[in-house]
Motif scaffolding. Structure first.
Motif, PDB file in Angstrom:
ATOM      1  N   ASN A 110      30.053  36.021  41.658  1.00  0.00           N
ATOM      2  CA  ASN A 110      30.893  36.742  40.893  1.00  0.00           C
ATOM      3  C   ASN A 110      32.433  36.108  41.290  1.00  0.00           C
ATOM      4  O   ASN A 110      33.304  35.885  40.519  1.00  0.00           O
ATOM      5  CB  ASN A 110      30.972  38.230  41.528  1.00  0.00           C
ATOM      6  CG  ASN A 110      29.955  39.017  41.020  1.00  0.00           C
ATOM      7  OD1 ASN A 110      29.294  38.807  40.074  1.00  0.00           O
ATOM      8  ND2 ASN A 110      29.586  40.253  41.536  1.00  0.00           N
ATOM      9  N   ASP A 113      32.880  32.965  39.406  1.00  0.00           N
ATOM     10  CA  ASP A 113      32.989  33.464  37.684  1.00  0.00           C
ATOM     11  C   ASP A 113      34.349  33.961  37.589  1.00  0.00           C
ATOM     12  O   ASP A 113      34.434  34.216  36.227  1.00  0.00           O
ATOM     13  CB  ASP A 113      31.903  34.127  37.276  1.00  0.00           C
ATOM     14  CG  ASP A 113      30.634  33.549  37.401  1.00  0.00           C
ATOM     15  OD1 ASP A 113      30.597  32.201  37.330  1.00  0.00           O
ATOM     16  OD2 ASP A 113      29.447  34.035  37.456  1.00  0.00           O
ATOM     17  N   SER A 114      35.175  34.545  38.421  1.00  0.00           N
ATOM     18  CA  SER A 114      36.409  35.090  38.425  1.00  0.00           C
ATOM     19  C   SER A 114      37.721  34.414  38.516  1.00  0.00           C
ATOM     20  O   SER A 114      38.126  34.652  39.960  1.00  0.00           O
ATOM     21  CB  SER A 114      36.462  36.533  38.910  1.00  0.00           C
ATOM     22  OG  SER A 114      37.514  37.081  38.740  1.00  0.00           O
ATOM     23  N   GLU A 116      40.549  35.422  38.117  1.00  0.00           N
ATOM     24  CA  GLU A 116      41.489  36.310  38.514  1.00  0.00           C
ATOM     25  C   GLU A 116      41.168  36.839  40.213  1.00  0.00           C
ATOM     26  O   GLU A 116      41.990  37.122  40.957  1.00  0.00           O
ATOM     27  CB  GLU A 116      41.382  37.645  37.817  1.00  0.00           C
ATOM     28  CG  GLU A 116      41.961  37.588  36.243  1.00  0.00           C
ATOM     29  CD  GLU A 116      40.969  36.801  35.412  1.00  0.00           C
ATOM     30  OE1 GLU A 116      39.619  36.520  35.943  1.00  0.00           O
ATOM     31  OE2 GLU A 116      40.919  36.484  34.288  1.00  0.00           O
TER      32      GLU A 116
END
Length: 211
Positions: A110, A113-114, A116
Protein backbone atom coordinates in the motif's frame (compact mmCIF):
# COMPACT_ATOMS: atom_id res chain seq x y z
CA UNK A 1 5.75 28.40 -0.12
CA UNK A 2 3.01 27.99 -2.72
CA UNK A 3 1.85 31.56 -2.07
CA UNK A 4 5.34 32.85 -2.90
CA UNK A 5 5.30 30.90 -6.15
CA UNK A 6 1.91 32.37 -7.06
CA UNK A 7 3.12 35.85 -6.07
CA UNK A 8 6.16 35.79 -8.35
CA UNK A 9 4.22 34.19 -11.19
CA UNK A 10 1.56 36.90 -10.88
CA UNK A 11 4.23 39.62 -11.13
CA UNK A 12 5.65 38.10 -14.30
CA UNK A 13 2.22 37.75 -15.90
CA UNK A 14 1.29 41.31 -14.93
CA UNK A 15 4.49 42.73 -16.43
CA UNK A 16 3.90 40.76 -19.62
CA UNK A 17 0.30 41.99 -19.82
CA UNK A 18 1.24 45.63 -19.27
CA UNK A 19 4.00 45.36 -21.87
CA UNK A 20 1.43 44.22 -24.44
CA UNK A 21 -0.53 47.41 -23.91
CA UNK A 22 2.24 49.51 -25.47
CA UNK A 23 2.66 47.52 -28.71
CA UNK A 24 0.43 46.35 -31.52
CA UNK A 25 1.17 42.66 -31.99
CA UNK A 26 -0.34 40.34 -34.55
CA UNK A 27 -2.90 37.91 -33.12
CA UNK A 28 -0.73 34.87 -33.90
CA UNK A 29 1.86 36.05 -31.36
CA UNK A 30 -0.41 36.90 -28.44
CA UNK A 31 -0.42 33.53 -26.67
CA UNK A 32 1.25 33.37 -23.25
CA UNK A 33 2.29 29.85 -22.27
CA UNK A 34 3.91 28.58 -19.09
CA UNK A 35 5.21 25.07 -18.53
CA UNK A 36 7.25 23.30 -15.89
CA UNK A 37 10.06 21.11 -17.17
CA UNK A 38 13.14 19.72 -15.44
CA UNK A 39 12.50 21.85 -12.35
CA UNK A 40 12.53 25.05 -14.43
CA UNK A 41 9.61 27.33 -15.13
CA UNK A 42 9.60 28.39 -18.79
CA UNK A 43 7.54 31.28 -20.16
CA UNK A 44 6.90 31.89 -23.87
CA UNK A 45 5.89 35.48 -24.37
CA UNK A 46 4.98 37.50 -27.50
CA UNK A 47 7.47 39.64 -29.39
CA UNK A 48 7.02 41.67 -32.55
CA UNK A 49 9.07 39.19 -34.57
CA UNK A 50 7.87 35.98 -32.95
CA UNK A 51 7.88 34.20 -29.62
CA UNK A 52 10.70 34.63 -27.15
CA UNK A 53 11.48 32.38 -24.20
CA UNK A 54 12.52 33.21 -20.66
CA UNK A 55 13.57 30.43 -18.28
CA UNK A 56 13.92 30.81 -14.53
CA UNK A 57 14.08 28.58 -11.53
CA UNK A 58 10.85 28.08 -9.58
CA UNK A 59 10.89 30.88 -6.95
CA UNK A 60 10.18 28.64 -3.96
CA UNK A 61 12.46 25.76 -4.90
CA UNK A 62 15.91 26.78 -3.58
CA UNK A 63 16.39 26.32 0.15
CA UNK A 64 12.69 26.13 0.95
CA UNK A 65 11.18 22.92 2.28
CA UNK A 66 9.94 21.79 -1.13
CA UNK A 67 13.51 22.01 -2.40
CA UNK A 68 14.70 20.02 0.63
CA UNK A 69 12.19 17.24 0.01
CA UNK A 70 13.01 16.93 -3.65
CA UNK A 71 16.77 17.07 -3.08
CA UNK A 72 16.59 14.16 -0.62
CA UNK A 73 14.26 12.25 -2.94
CA UNK A 74 16.66 12.68 -5.84
CA UNK A 75 19.56 11.41 -3.72
CA UNK A 76 17.56 8.46 -2.42
CA UNK A 77 15.67 7.22 -5.49
CA UNK A 78 15.86 9.81 -8.29
CA UNK A 79 12.35 10.70 -7.15
CA UNK A 80 10.75 7.36 -8.03
CA UNK A 81 7.80 6.31 -5.87
CA UNK A 82 8.00 2.66 -6.99
CA UNK A 83 11.74 2.27 -6.33
CA UNK A 84 12.87 -0.77 -4.31
CA UNK A 85 16.63 -0.93 -3.87
CA UNK A 86 18.81 -4.03 -3.61
CA UNK A 87 18.54 -4.21 0.18
CA UNK A 88 14.79 -3.69 0.32
CA UNK A 89 14.37 0.02 0.97
CA UNK A 90 11.16 1.40 -0.48
CA UNK A 91 9.78 4.35 -2.36
CA UNK A 92 10.73 7.88 -3.21
CA UNK A 93 12.46 8.46 0.13
CA UNK A 94 13.73 4.88 0.61
CA UNK A 95 12.10 3.73 3.84
CA UNK A 96 13.02 0.51 5.59
CA UNK A 97 10.16 -1.71 6.69
CA UNK A 98 11.01 -1.29 10.38
CA UNK A 99 11.02 2.48 10.03
CA UNK A 100 7.61 2.31 8.35
CA UNK A 101 6.26 0.23 11.23
CA UNK A 102 7.65 2.75 13.71
CA UNK A 103 5.42 5.44 12.20
CA UNK A 104 2.36 3.21 11.88
CA UNK A 105 2.61 1.76 8.34
CA UNK A 106 2.33 -2.03 8.23
CA UNK A 107 1.53 -2.68 4.57
CA UNK A 108 4.54 -2.07 2.29
CA UNK A 109 2.54 -2.67 -0.90
CA UNK A 110 0.00 0.00 0.00
CA UNK A 111 2.89 2.32 0.81
CA UNK A 112 4.51 1.79 -2.61
CA UNK A 113 1.20 2.31 -4.40
CA UNK A 114 0.43 5.64 -2.72
CA UNK A 115 2.51 8.76 -3.48
CA UNK A 116 0.33 10.65 -1.00
CA UNK A 117 1.18 8.20 1.78
CA UNK A 118 4.88 8.39 0.96
CA UNK A 119 4.87 12.18 1.15
CA UNK A 120 3.01 12.07 4.46
CA UNK A 121 5.37 9.42 5.83
CA UNK A 122 8.39 11.57 5.01
CA UNK A 123 7.01 14.49 7.01
CA UNK A 124 5.91 12.26 9.90
CA UNK A 125 9.39 10.72 10.16
CA UNK A 126 10.94 14.18 10.16
CA UNK A 127 8.62 15.14 13.03
CA UNK A 128 9.58 12.03 14.98
CA UNK A 129 13.30 12.55 14.43
CA UNK A 130 13.06 16.25 15.24
CA UNK A 131 11.60 15.39 18.62
CA UNK A 132 14.24 12.73 19.30
CA UNK A 133 17.04 15.08 18.28
CA UNK A 134 15.69 18.38 19.60
CA UNK A 135 18.41 18.71 22.26
CA UNK A 136 21.13 17.97 19.69
CA UNK A 137 19.66 20.51 17.28
CA UNK A 138 19.60 23.13 20.03
CA UNK A 139 23.17 22.43 21.17
CA UNK A 140 25.03 21.72 17.92
CA UNK A 141 23.27 23.98 15.39
CA UNK A 142 25.78 26.47 13.99
CA UNK A 143 28.83 24.55 15.22
CA UNK A 144 31.36 23.06 12.79
CA UNK A 145 31.99 19.33 13.21
CA UNK A 146 34.51 17.53 10.98
CA UNK A 147 34.45 20.47 8.57
CA UNK A 148 30.64 20.57 8.33
CA UNK A 149 28.45 23.38 9.63
CA UNK A 150 25.67 21.70 11.56
CA UNK A 151 22.10 22.76 10.79
CA UNK A 152 18.68 21.46 11.69
CA UNK A 153 17.91 20.36 8.13
CA UNK A 154 21.22 18.51 7.89
CA UNK A 155 20.59 16.70 11.17
CA UNK A 156 17.11 15.63 10.06
CA UNK A 157 18.40 14.44 6.67
CA UNK A 158 21.19 12.45 8.34
CA UNK A 159 18.64 10.87 10.69
CA UNK A 160 16.56 9.91 7.66
CA UNK A 161 19.62 8.15 6.27
CA UNK A 162 20.95 6.39 9.34
CA UNK A 163 18.52 6.91 12.20
CA UNK A 164 18.74 9.34 15.09
CA UNK A 165 21.21 7.11 16.93
CA UNK A 166 23.78 7.42 14.14
CA UNK A 167 23.50 11.20 14.21
CA UNK A 168 23.97 11.26 17.98
CA UNK A 169 27.09 9.08 17.72
CA UNK A 170 28.59 11.32 15.04
CA UNK A 171 27.96 14.49 17.02
CA UNK A 172 28.90 13.04 20.41
CA UNK A 173 32.31 11.92 19.07
CA UNK A 174 32.97 15.22 17.29
CA UNK A 175 32.76 13.44 13.95
CA UNK A 176 35.00 10.48 14.74
CA UNK A 177 32.16 7.94 14.39
CA UNK A 178 31.24 8.27 10.72
CA UNK A 179 28.21 6.00 10.63
CA UNK A 180 27.24 4.75 7.15
CA UNK A 181 24.27 3.13 5.46
CA UNK A 182 24.31 -0.16 3.56
CA UNK A 183 25.82 1.51 0.49
CA UNK A 184 28.55 3.29 2.38
CA UNK A 185 26.98 6.77 2.43
CA UNK A 186 27.95 8.52 5.64
CA UNK A 187 25.93 10.59 8.06
CA UNK A 188 28.50 13.33 7.49
CA UNK A 189 27.60 13.43 3.79
CA UNK A 190 23.94 14.09 4.53
CA UNK A 191 24.78 16.67 7.20
CA UNK A 192 26.79 18.51 4.56
CA UNK A 193 24.64 18.02 1.46
CA UNK A 194 21.31 18.93 3.08
CA UNK A 195 22.37 21.67 5.45
CA UNK A 196 20.82 25.12 5.41
CA UNK A 197 17.32 24.28 4.21
CA UNK A 198 14.17 25.64 5.87
CA UNK A 199 12.70 22.94 8.12
CA UNK A 200 11.14 25.16 10.75
CA UNK A 201 7.73 24.10 9.39
CA UNK A 202 8.32 20.62 10.83
CA UNK A 203 6.85 20.19 14.29
CA UNK A 204 8.70 18.03 16.80
CA UNK A 205 6.25 15.28 17.75
CA UNK A 206 7.00 12.48 20.18
CA UNK A 207 6.33 9.06 18.61
CA UNK A 208 4.79 10.71 15.55
CA UNK A 209 2.64 8.33 13.49
CA UNK A 210 0.49 8.33 10.37
CA UNK A 211 -3.13 9.18 11.24
Amino acid sequence: MIKKGIFYTSILLTVAFISLGFKTISSQNTTLISVVQNNLLSYDYPLENGLGTMVLTIPYKGKYFIGYKEAIARKESLGRYKKINSIGYLGKYQFGTQTLKSIGIENSNNFLDSPELQEEAFVVLLSKNKYELKDYIRYFEGKVIDGVKITESGILAAAHLGGSGSVKRFLNTNGLRKCRDGYGTSVRTYLSDFGGYETQCIKAVKNAKID
